[in-house]
Design a protein around this motif. Structure first.
Motif, short mmCIF file in Angstrom:
data_model
loop_
_atom_site.label_atom_id
_atom_site.label_comp_id
_atom_site.label_asym_id
_atom_site.label_seq_id
_atom_site.Cartn_x
_atom_site.Cartn_y
_atom_site.Cartn_z
N UNK A 95 0.88 -1.17 0.00
CA UNK A 95 0.00 0.00 0.00
C UNK A 95 0.92 1.22 0.00
N UNK A 96 1.29 1.70 -1.18
CA UNK A 96 2.31 2.76 -1.26
C UNK A 96 1.90 4.01 -0.48
N UNK A 153 -1.83 -1.16 6.25
CA UNK A 153 -3.27 -1.34 6.44
C UNK A 153 -3.81 -0.37 7.49
N UNK A 154 -3.03 -0.18 8.56
CA UNK A 154 -3.45 0.73 9.64
C UNK A 154 -3.55 2.16 9.10
N UNK A 155 -2.55 2.56 8.32
CA UNK A 155 -2.57 3.92 7.77
C UNK A 155 -3.75 4.12 6.82
N UNK A 203 -3.36 -9.88 0.76
CA UNK A 203 -3.54 -8.43 0.89
C UNK A 203 -4.83 -8.11 1.63
N UNK A 204 -4.77 -7.12 2.50
CA UNK A 204 -5.95 -6.74 3.27
C UNK A 204 -6.50 -5.38 2.85
N UNK A 205 -5.71 -4.63 2.09
CA UNK A 205 -6.14 -3.32 1.64
C UNK A 205 -7.46 -3.33 0.88
#
Length: 219
Positions: A95-96, A153-155, A203-205
């Motif tokens: 997640x860039x 993911x948190x961001x 991936x969770x995004x």
């Protein structure tokens, strides 16, 4: 929203989806397009028609649910960046920061502008609280032993907490719960189909983004 403007928004979504491969491609490492063929299938990363349809559905859903919402353009911009984030994460488990930062900036600056020009200043504290709650919950989950939740993911969840908080506590609550439901169902489906193993990193995004979109529709 009447049929005419809704059709225009859907067409904008189709254009955004069609442009997604070009935007996402700027954040993929050389050779990464074939990194995860077992999950997506050969060439599916760049299936432009599918992304165009996805863009139309995402934009159309937001317009149908929030056609009278002054912040709708902000939501659509976030959704457009979200399409690119999903493709990158599905392709190479990243997640860039520039894309996540764009999501956060669009939410912050866009909602501040809407609040200032539309007399919605009282909704800004809710948006900020949504981001703070999302950050807190995300960090707690990421720090749990054995957690597979990454700080990217948190961001992303924090950035999406802004528009969800703007929409209210029900939207934020759904936005925190639905990603884990969607991610769990997807992982079980892949396991059942034999396309991944229990230790395969997923991936969770995309689940975070899809959960936030659904939360915005139903809240």
């Amino acid at each position: 929203m009447s049929a005419g403007p809704l059709i225009v928004v859907v067409l904008l979504g189709v254009l955004a989806g069609s442009a997604t491969p070009a935007l996402a491609g700027r954040f993929l490492a050389p050779g990464s397009r074939d990194l995860r063929p077992g999950l997506l299938g050969p060439g599916s990363h760049w299936a432009r028609p599918g992304l165009a349809v996805a863009g139309g559905v995402v934009f159309g859903g937001l317009a149908a649910a929030h056609g009278a919402e002054p912040a709708l353009p902000v939501f659509l911009l976030i959704a457009a960046v979200g399409l690119a984030l999903s493709v990158v994460d599905l392709t190479c488990l990243r997640l860039p920061d520039p894309l996540v930062g764009t999501t956060a900036a669009a939410g912050t600056l866009g909602l501040v502008a809407v609040a200032a020009t539309g007399g919605e200043l009282l909704r800004l504290p809710m948006a900020a609280a949504g981001a703070a709650v999302s950050l807190t919950v995300g960090l707690l989950l990421a720090l749990l032993p054995g957690s597979r939740l990454g700080f990217g993911d948190v961001k992303l969840a924090t950035a999406l907490g802004l528009p969800l908080g703007w929409l209210g506590w029900p939207a934020l609550a759904w936005g925190l719960v639905l990603p884990h439901v969607l991610g769990g169902v997807w992982a079980l489906a892949l396991l059942a189909a034999g396309r991944v193993r229990r230790d395969t990193a997923l991936p969770f995004g995309p689940a975070i983004l899809a959960g936030a979109w659904l939360a915005a529709l139903i809240a």
